[in-house]
Scaffold this active site. Sequence first.
Site, PDB file in Angstrom:
ATOM      1  N   ASP A   1       0.845  -1.183   0.000  1.00 33.71           N
ATOM      2  CA  ASP A   1       0.000   0.000   0.000  1.00 33.71           C
ATOM      3  C   ASP A   1       0.888   1.243   0.000  1.00 33.71           C
ATOM      4  O   ASP A   1       1.487   1.578   1.019  1.00 33.71           O
ATOM      5  CB  ASP A   1      -0.888  -0.055   1.251  1.00 33.71           C
ATOM      6  CG  ASP A   1      -1.720   1.203   1.408  1.00 33.71           C
ATOM      7  OD1 ASP A   1      -1.681   2.058   0.497  1.00 33.71           O
ATOM      8  OD2 ASP A   1      -2.397   1.323   2.439  1.00 33.71           O
TER       9      ASP A   1
ATOM     10  N   GLU B   1      31.910  10.632  -0.379  1.00 29.96           N
ATOM     11  CA  GLU B   1      32.681  10.687   0.878  1.00 29.96           C
ATOM     12  C   GLU B   1      31.677  10.968   1.983  1.00 29.96           C
ATOM     13  O   GLU B   1      31.280  12.108   2.184  1.00 29.96           O
ATOM     14  CB  GLU B   1      33.689  11.835   0.841  1.00 29.96           C
ATOM     15  CG  GLU B   1      34.824  11.656  -0.123  1.00 29.96           C
ATOM     16  CD  GLU B   1      35.755  12.883  -0.134  1.00 29.96           C
ATOM     17  OE1 GLU B   1      35.820  13.610   0.880  1.00 29.96           O
ATOM     18  OE2 GLU B   1      36.381  13.111  -1.166  1.00 29.96           O
TER      19      GLU B   1
ATOM     20  N   GLU C   1      30.383  11.562   5.572  1.00 29.18           N
ATOM     21  CA  GLU C   1      30.805  11.949   6.920  1.00 29.18           C
ATOM     22  C   GLU C   1      29.611  11.820   7.865  1.00 29.18           C
ATOM     23  O   GLU C   1      28.468  11.980   7.458  1.00 29.18           O
ATOM     24  CB  GLU C   1      31.308  13.394   6.912  1.00 29.18           C
ATOM     25  CG  GLU C   1      32.538  13.577   6.030  1.00 29.18           C
ATOM     26  CD  GLU C   1      33.019  15.017   5.933  1.00 29.18           C
ATOM     27  OE1 GLU C   1      34.212  15.199   5.661  1.00 29.18           O
ATOM     28  OE2 GLU C   1      32.208  15.942   6.097  1.00 29.18           O
TER      29      GLU C   1
ATOM     30  N   GLU D   1      37.261  12.484  11.425  1.00 27.76           N
ATOM     31  CA  GLU D   1      37.198  13.758  10.716  1.00 27.76           C
ATOM     32  C   GLU D   1      37.601  14.902  11.647  1.00 27.76           C
ATOM     33  O   GLU D   1      37.998  14.674  12.784  1.00 27.76           O
ATOM     34  CB  GLU D   1      35.795  13.966  10.126  1.00 27.76           C
ATOM     35  CG  GLU D   1      35.739  13.827   8.592  1.00 27.76           C
ATOM     36  CD  GLU D   1      36.633  14.807   7.836  1.00 27.76           C
ATOM     37  OE1 GLU D   1      37.008  15.852   8.396  1.00 27.76           O
ATOM     38  OE2 GLU D   1      36.981  14.525   6.672  1.00 27.76           O
TER      39      GLU D   1
ATOM     40  N   GLU E   1      34.624   9.582   8.949  1.00 26.31           N
ATOM     41  CA  GLU E   1      34.365   9.431   7.518  1.00 26.31           C
ATOM     42  C   GLU E   1      34.790   8.029   7.103  1.00 26.31           C
ATOM     43  O   GLU E   1      35.835   7.530   7.519  1.00 26.31           O
ATOM     44  CB  GLU E   1      35.171  10.470   6.728  1.00 26.31           C
ATOM     45  CG  GLU E   1      35.034  10.305   5.222  1.00 26.31           C
ATOM     46  CD  GLU E   1      35.674  11.455   4.430  1.00 26.31           C
ATOM     47  OE1 GLU E   1      35.578  12.620   4.876  1.00 26.31           O
ATOM     48  OE2 GLU E   1      36.264  11.170   3.379  1.00 26.31           O
TER      49      GLU E   1
ATOM     50  N   HIS F   1      30.561  14.731  -0.106  1.00 22.05           N
ATOM     51  CA  HIS F   1      31.111  15.174  -1.396  1.00 22.05           C
ATOM     52  C   HIS F   1      30.935  14.047  -2.405  1.00 22.05           C
ATOM     53  O   HIS F   1      31.091  12.876  -2.059  1.00 22.05           O
ATOM     54  CB  HIS F   1      32.602  15.501  -1.264  1.00 22.05           C
ATOM     55  CG  HIS F   1      32.891  16.463  -0.151  1.00 22.05           C
ATOM     56  ND1 HIS F   1      34.144  16.689   0.337  1.00 22.05           N
ATOM     57  CD2 HIS F   1      32.061  17.241   0.579  1.00 22.05           C
ATOM     58  CE1 HIS F   1      34.090  17.582   1.305  1.00 22.05           C
ATOM     59  NE2 HIS F   1      32.834  17.933   1.480  1.00 22.05           N
TER      60      HIS F   1
ATOM     61  N   ARG G   1      40.297  23.647  -1.729  1.00 20.92           N
ATOM     62  CA  ARG G   1      39.026  23.079  -1.320  1.00 20.92           C
ATOM     63  C   ARG G   1      37.959  24.116  -1.018  1.00 20.92           C
ATOM     64  O   ARG G   1      36.900  23.779  -0.519  1.00 20.92           O
ATOM     65  CB  ARG G   1      39.237  22.203  -0.073  1.00 20.92           C
ATOM     66  CG  ARG G   1      39.879  20.892  -0.403  1.00 20.92           C
ATOM     67  CD  ARG G   1      40.536  20.253   0.802  1.00 20.92           C
ATOM     68  NE  ARG G   1      41.438  19.205   0.339  1.00 20.92           N
ATOM     69  CZ  ARG G   1      41.118  17.929   0.268  1.00 20.92           C
ATOM     70  NH1 ARG G   1      39.945  17.518   0.647  1.00 20.92           N
ATOM     71  NH2 ARG G   1      41.986  17.048  -0.185  1.00 20.92           N
TER      72      ARG G   1
ATOM     73  N   GLU H   1      34.903  16.792  -8.151  1.00 21.82           N
ATOM     74  CA  GLU H   1      34.311  16.556  -6.828  1.00 21.82           C
ATOM     75  C   GLU H   1      33.355  17.695  -6.516  1.00 21.82           C
ATOM     76  O   GLU H   1      33.780  18.843  -6.388  1.00 21.82           O
ATOM     77  CB  GLU H   1      35.432  16.495  -5.766  1.00 21.82           C
ATOM     78  CG  GLU H   1      34.915  16.374  -4.352  1.00 21.82           C
ATOM     79  CD  GLU H   1      35.993  16.619  -3.279  1.00 21.82           C
ATOM     80  OE1 GLU H   1      37.182  16.796  -3.629  1.00 21.82           O
ATOM     81  OE2 GLU H   1      35.628  16.635  -2.095  1.00 21.82           O
TER      82      GLU H   1
ATOM     83  N   ARG I   1      31.092  19.518  -3.866  1.00 24.56           N
ATOM     84  CA  ARG I   1      31.219  19.517  -2.402  1.00 24.56           C
ATOM     85  C   ARG I   1      29.958  19.974  -1.652  1.00 24.56           C
ATOM     86  O   ARG I   1      29.944  20.000  -0.436  1.00 24.56           O
ATOM     87  CB  ARG I   1      32.418  20.381  -1.998  1.00 24.56           C
ATOM     88  CG  ARG I   1      33.738  19.775  -2.454  1.00 24.56           C
ATOM     89  CD  ARG I   1      34.920  20.697  -2.189  1.00 24.56           C
ATOM     90  NE  ARG I   1      35.171  20.968  -0.786  1.00 24.56           N
ATOM     91  CZ  ARG I   1      35.879  20.192   0.018  1.00 24.56           C
ATOM     92  NH1 ARG I   1      36.415  19.086  -0.439  1.00 24.56           N
ATOM     93  NH2 ARG I   1      36.066  20.518   1.291  1.00 24.56           N
TER      94      ARG I   1
END
Length: 442
Positions: free
Chosen positions: A52, A130, A132, A187, A194, A243, A314, A331, A333
Amino acid sequence: MSADKNEILARARELGVKFIRLQFTDITGVLKNVAITVEQLEKALDGELMFDGSSIHGFVRIEESDMYLRPDPNTFVVFPWRPRDGAVARLICDIYNPDGTPFAGCPRNALKRVLARAQRLGFTMNVGPECEFFLFYTDSEGRPTLRTHDRAGYFDLSPVDMGENARRSMVLTLEEMGFEIEASHHEVAPGQHEIDFKYSDALDVADKIITFKFVVRTIAQRHGLHATFMPKPIFGINGSGMHMHQSLFRDGQNVFYDPHDPLGLSDIARYYIGGLLRHARALAAVTSPTVNSYKRLVPGYEAPVYISWAERNRSPLIRVPAKRGASTRIELRCPDPSCNPYLAIAACLAAGLDGIEKKIEPPPPCNFNIYELSPEERCKFGIGSLPASLEEALKELAADEVIKGALGEHIYERFREAKQKEWDEYRTQVCPWEIEQYLGKF
Ligand code: GLU
Ligand code: MG
């Protein structure tokens, strides 16, 4: 390697499986399941099991509630933490309508639709996440607290990292379930961890992300801890991101790589970046879909704020890791682990494909710390910002046909409704910060 029905039936018999959990996610990415006994497995594999759908977030109205689960045989896996005698396995399912067509409200179907579009252009997509998360103590009634179990920081070892045992057992369990774990570490923030697993094709990775979150939470609980994928549980320290490394392949070759380009990036890679940047503000509603997500996307905590890309540093939204050749990738982020991975990956791919189709040139890479620029300088370089709130992101989404198209009309409408409600509920709350600021003052 794709498994078929008879193989699964044989494996279930060999492994002494008694129960099978048929899993799927609702539009907000919450994992749902219904347990069947092994006697029903053949029927389930034939897609004959009905449920359902009206009680599932974002699915259907009561009058059209009969839905069919079609398990994907490739997702068969036994839960290693359950007893071996009368073992429990799971299968991830697609949702189908009674007339045999794919149900438009199923996030896994939505991702498959965008992947099929990529396939028509000759592309397959690889994704490496990645993930975390935080580990917190629970109280005497088993409810999560905000007390962390350690005082460790980035890459620290035990004895400061008391979550190490829990993390070790998470890694071992995930490996038993077919994950190839590449790294696991503490981390930056206390209690933050992570675990990275190897990239794979987009659908497999989306399945793995939901499995990952479920396994991490289950194992944490067995260590008396609560694992949370909430993006920003504590003000003033790093939040948790997810990421997403992304690349496109054609005929087994990474099409993001061009050995003749000074940066080693192909036109396709640049256009893909251009597409992600152009749609970033709407994309955020899907990759960072909670009120809390926007508490993470602020300066100072390694989370992106500004819409730009760079080769190494970064600070921007998109980073291009140094590896080239088959490992060439970008990547992104902004995603955080509160997103629905099927929808987030579908939306990223749709944005990237739009970039490729329209040949969207990204601005030049921004190889300096954007946080050191003044607002005027950012304006001069044409660097915009991600939305500052869920409300802002929803407005952007409403105006972006490409990202809406990736979700499909059914999911978009339900998503918008659910998220607008979430925002309205939050907007009228009175939070501790206000009390602290105003109660005495006025
Ligand atoms: N925790 C950071 C974030 O919210 C990322 C830290 C890192 O670069 O791994 O995105
Ligand atoms: Mg990290």
